[in-house]
Motif scaffolding. Structure first.
Motif, PDB file in Angstrom:
ATOM      1  N   LYS A 134       0.894  -1.197   0.036  1.00 50.85           N
ATOM      2  CA  LYS A 134      -0.041   0.043  -0.013  1.00 50.85           C
ATOM      3  C   LYS A 134       0.751   1.269   0.092  1.00 50.85           C
ATOM      4  CE  LYS A 134      -1.040   0.222   4.974  1.00 50.85           C
ATOM      5  NZ  LYS A 134       0.305   0.326   5.461  1.00 50.85           N
ATOM      6  N   TRP A 135       0.234   2.427  -0.380  1.00 52.02           N
ATOM      7  CA  TRP A 135       0.818   3.475  -0.658  1.00 52.02           C
ATOM      8  C   TRP A 135       0.956   4.061   0.573  1.00 52.02           C
ATOM      9  CZ3 TRP A 135       4.099   4.962  -4.549  1.00 52.02           C
ATOM     10  CH2 TRP A 135       3.806   4.112  -5.606  1.00 52.02           C
ATOM     11  N   VAL A 136       2.054   5.046   1.136  1.00 52.87           N
ATOM     12  CA  VAL A 136       1.852   5.519   2.432  1.00 52.87           C
ATOM     13  C   VAL A 136       1.217   6.929   2.266  1.00 52.87           C
ATOM     14  CG1 VAL A 136       3.789   6.786   4.031  1.00 52.87           C
ATOM     15  CG2 VAL A 136       4.476   4.375   3.059  1.00 52.87           C
ATOM     16  N   GLU A 137       0.537   7.464   3.249  1.00 51.70           N
ATOM     17  CA  GLU A 137      -0.073   8.518   3.347  1.00 51.70           C
ATOM     18  C   GLU A 137       0.810   9.810   3.627  1.00 51.70           C
ATOM     19  OE1 GLU A 137      -3.410   9.385   2.373  1.00 51.70           O
ATOM     20  OE2 GLU A 137      -3.698   7.002   1.458  1.00 51.70           O
ATOM     21  N   ALA A 138       0.793  10.748   3.417  1.00 50.74           N
ATOM     22  CA  ALA A 138       1.130  11.926   3.738  1.00 50.74           C
ATOM     23  C   ALA A 138       0.938  12.211   4.999  1.00 50.74           C
ATOM     24  CB  ALA A 138       1.177  13.266   2.981  1.00 50.74           C
ATOM     25  N   LYS A 139       1.886  12.583   6.115  1.00 53.10           N
ATOM     26  CA  LYS A 139       1.447  12.783   7.543  1.00 53.10           C
ATOM     27  C   LYS A 139       1.428  14.638   7.737  1.00 53.10           C
ATOM     28  CE  LYS A 139       4.667  10.619   9.346  1.00 53.10           C
ATOM     29  NZ  LYS A 139       5.498   9.466   9.918  1.00 53.10           N
ATOM     30  N   ALA A 140       0.325  14.727   8.703  1.00 51.51           N
ATOM     31  CA  ALA A 140      -0.055  16.495   8.848  1.00 51.51           C
ATOM     32  C   ALA A 140       1.528  16.740   9.777  1.00 51.51           C
ATOM     33  CB  ALA A 140      -1.354  16.451   9.599  1.00 51.51           C
ATOM     34  N   SER A 141       2.092  15.862  10.706  1.00 49.17           N
ATOM     35  CA  SER A 141       3.006  16.118  11.521  1.00 49.17           C
ATOM     36  C   SER A 141       4.008  16.613  10.676  1.00 49.17           C
ATOM     37  CB  SER A 141       3.429  15.157  12.340  1.00 49.17           C
ATOM     38  OG  SER A 141       3.654  13.971  11.843  1.00 49.17           O
ATOM     39  N   ASP A 142       4.343  15.926   9.559  1.00 48.25           N
ATOM     40  CA  ASP A 142       5.474  16.402   8.717  1.00 48.25           C
ATOM     41  C   ASP A 142       5.127  17.663   7.953  1.00 48.25           C
ATOM     42  OD1 ASP A 142       6.918  14.035   9.123  1.00 48.25           O
ATOM     43  OD2 ASP A 142       6.103  12.977   7.219  1.00 48.25           O
ATOM     44  N   ASP A 143       3.926  18.167   7.648  1.00 46.75           N
ATOM     45  CA  ASP A 143       3.651  19.235   7.166  1.00 46.75           C
ATOM     46  C   ASP A 143       3.859  20.528   8.337  1.00 46.75           C
ATOM     47  OD1 ASP A 143       2.716  18.790   4.474  1.00 46.75           O
ATOM     48  OD2 ASP A 143       0.822  18.362   5.096  1.00 46.75           O
TER      49      ASP A 143
ATOM     50  N   SER B  69       2.311  24.248 -25.564  1.00 51.56           N
ATOM     51  CA  SER B  69       2.826  23.290 -26.303  1.00 51.56           C
ATOM     52  C   SER B  69       4.506  23.041 -26.054  1.00 51.56           C
ATOM     53  CB  SER B  69       2.626  23.290 -27.988  1.00 51.56           C
ATOM     54  OG  SER B  69       3.126  22.046 -28.522  1.00 51.56           O
ATOM     55  N   GLY B  70       4.826  21.832 -25.554  1.00 52.77           N
ATOM     56  CA  GLY B  70       6.279  21.610 -25.257  1.00 52.77           C
ATOM     57  C   GLY B  70       6.458  21.598 -24.057  1.00 52.77           C
ATOM     58  N   ASP B  71       5.284  21.717 -23.175  1.00 50.75           N
ATOM     59  CA  ASP B  71       5.374  21.716 -21.607  1.00 50.75           C
ATOM     60  C   ASP B  71       5.220  20.237 -21.308  1.00 50.75           C
ATOM     61  OD1 ASP B  71       5.871  24.242 -21.246  1.00 50.75           O
ATOM     62  OD2 ASP B  71       3.489  24.857 -20.752  1.00 50.75           O
ATOM     63  N   GLU B  72       5.871  20.232 -19.992  1.00 53.94           N
ATOM     64  CA  GLU B  72       5.670  18.697 -19.403  1.00 53.94           C
ATOM     65  C   GLU B  72       4.804  19.032 -18.081  1.00 53.94           C
ATOM     66  OE1 GLU B  72       8.817  15.667 -18.887  1.00 53.94           O
ATOM     67  OE2 GLU B  72       8.825  16.111 -16.908  1.00 53.94           O
ATOM     68  N   VAL B  73       3.771  18.229 -18.098  1.00 59.08           N
ATOM     69  CA  VAL B  73       2.832  18.417 -16.742  1.00 59.08           C
ATOM     70  C   VAL B  73       2.732  16.971 -16.042  1.00 59.08           C
ATOM     71  CG1 VAL B  73       0.546  18.883 -16.221  1.00 59.08           C
ATOM     72  CG2 VAL B  73       1.653  20.439 -17.906  1.00 59.08           C
ATOM     73  N   ALA B  74       3.089  17.165 -14.661  1.00 54.60           N
ATOM     74  CA  ALA B  74       2.845  15.922 -14.115  1.00 54.60           C
ATOM     75  C   ALA B  74       1.786  16.154 -12.913  1.00 54.60           C
ATOM     76  CB  ALA B  74       4.268  15.558 -13.200  1.00 54.60           C
ATOM     77  N   PHE B  75       0.862  15.088 -12.765  1.00 55.82           N
ATOM     78  CA  PHE B  75       0.038  14.924 -11.615  1.00 55.82           C
ATOM     79  C   PHE B  75       0.428  13.945 -10.639  1.00 55.82           C
ATOM     80  CE2 PHE B  75      -2.318  16.588 -15.067  1.00 55.82           C
ATOM     81  CZ  PHE B  75      -2.930  17.886 -14.581  1.00 55.82           C
ATOM     82  N   PHE B  76       0.415  14.077  -9.233  1.00 57.37           N
ATOM     83  CA  PHE B  76       0.734  13.105  -8.278  1.00 57.37           C
ATOM     84  C   PHE B  76       0.193  13.575  -6.982  1.00 57.37           C
ATOM     85  CE2 PHE B  76       4.236  16.463  -9.376  1.00 57.37           C
ATOM     86  CZ  PHE B  76       4.432  17.153  -8.049  1.00 57.37           C
ATOM     87  N   PRO B  77      -0.045  12.389  -6.136  1.00 59.20           N
ATOM     88  CA  PRO B  77      -0.603  12.646  -4.641  1.00 59.20           C
ATOM     89  C   PRO B  77       0.690  13.339  -3.821  1.00 59.20           C
ATOM     90  CG  PRO B  77       0.126  10.460  -5.041  1.00 59.20           C
ATOM     91  CD  PRO B  77       0.534  11.145  -6.498  1.00 59.20           C
ATOM     92  N   PRO B  78       0.355  13.887  -2.807  1.00 60.11           N
ATOM     93  CA  PRO B  78       1.048  14.328  -1.721  1.00 60.11           C
ATOM     94  C   PRO B  78       2.367  13.357  -1.550  1.00 60.11           C
ATOM     95  CG  PRO B  78      -1.157  14.657  -0.734  1.00 60.11           C
ATOM     96  CD  PRO B  78      -1.010  13.541  -2.205  1.00 60.11           C
ATOM     97  N   VAL B  79       3.508  14.158  -1.406  1.00 61.31           N
ATOM     98  CA  VAL B  79       4.798  13.466  -1.442  1.00 61.31           C
ATOM     99  C   VAL B  79       5.140  12.796   0.200  1.00 61.31           C
ATOM    100  CG1 VAL B  79       5.581  14.944  -3.277  1.00 61.31           C
ATOM    101  CG2 VAL B  79       6.416  15.448  -0.806  1.00 61.31           C
TER     102      VAL B  79
END
Lengths: 152, 82
Positions: A134-143, B69-79
């Motif tokens: 499973k993917w790890v969820e981001a934590k509010a404590s890190d923010d 045109s030419g741009d690279e766009v990425a979508f992703f969840p919080p890191v």
């Protein structure tokens, strides 16, 4: 020297320290932070984790964070090594090294770098547990930890 | 052409690493989402997640940011690195 590396292979803390202090008699304080893989996360046993990243953006983001640290503190040297790929418990994930004439700048800059890295650099962890991956969820404590550096 | 990339959980939810768009009728990041959803309606719930992040040419941006045109766009969840 300000240096960034995003790599699959492990790093050697002792080697990095020797490289840093070689021919260097100005850094009176060197701080190392090593992030390692824990075998438990949120009460659940984790057998391995895999780190994915966004090549290109990761390096750019880390360089930006490092530049920000240099603006805020008198940093002589800094180093960030972040690994990606699959890792098992006890393995090293990330290294942040800061060096300055005095300890306060080195301590603060090191904490700043890891706090910002955790909330800004495009890395994502997935964990292997008994129930599956499973993917790890981001934590509010890190923010919150990252936010405390935002006001300067 | 606009290159669109997906990462981590989003990549798995969409079952797709990325896609190329012609760029016709696309002026902003939000236009990209609309265009993708028009083509694949079942992507709507994933692309409308409130915590979804977006980067243009490796810089984090908002939905109203312009794209060309030419741009690279990425979508992703919080890191979740470190």
């Amino acid at each position: 020297m300000h240096y960034i590396e995003v790599q699959k292979k492990d790093f050697n803390v002792g080697y990095e320290y020797q490289q840093l202090v070689k021919d260097n008699s100005s850094d009176g304080a060197v701080v190392f932070f090593v992030g390692r893989m824990r075998e438990f996360n949120q009460g659940q046993k984790v057998s391995a984790l895999t780190l994915e990243h966004y090549p290109g953006m990761t390096e750019k983001l880390l360089a930006k964070i490092e530049a920000e640290a240099q603006e805020r503190w008198p940093l002589e040297d800094s180093l960030i090594i972040h690994r990606y790929g699959r890792m098992e418990p006890g393995e090293q994930i990330v290294l942040v090294v800061t060096a300055s004439a005095h300890r306060k700048a080195a301590f603060e800059a090191c904490e700043f770098l890891i706090d910002w890295l955790k909330t800004k650099a495009p890395f994502w962890k997935s964990e292997e547990t008994a129930e599956g991956t499973k993917w790890v969820e981001a934590k509010a404590s890190d923010d919150q930890a990252a936010d405390k550096w935002s006001e300067k | 052409m606009i290159t669109v990339l997906f990462f981590a959980s989003l990549k798995e939810q969409l079952g797709c690493n990325g896609i190329s768009l012609s760029g016709a009728g696309i002026n902003t990041i939000n236009d990209i989402k609309q265009s993708l959803i028009a083509d694949k309606p079942d992507w709507s719930k994933w692309l409308h997640k409130p915590n979804l992040l977006c980067a243009k040419n490796c810089e984090v941006v908002n939905g109203d940011c312009s794209v060309t045109s030419g741009d690279e766009v990425a979508f992703f969840p919080p890191v979740t690195g470190g």
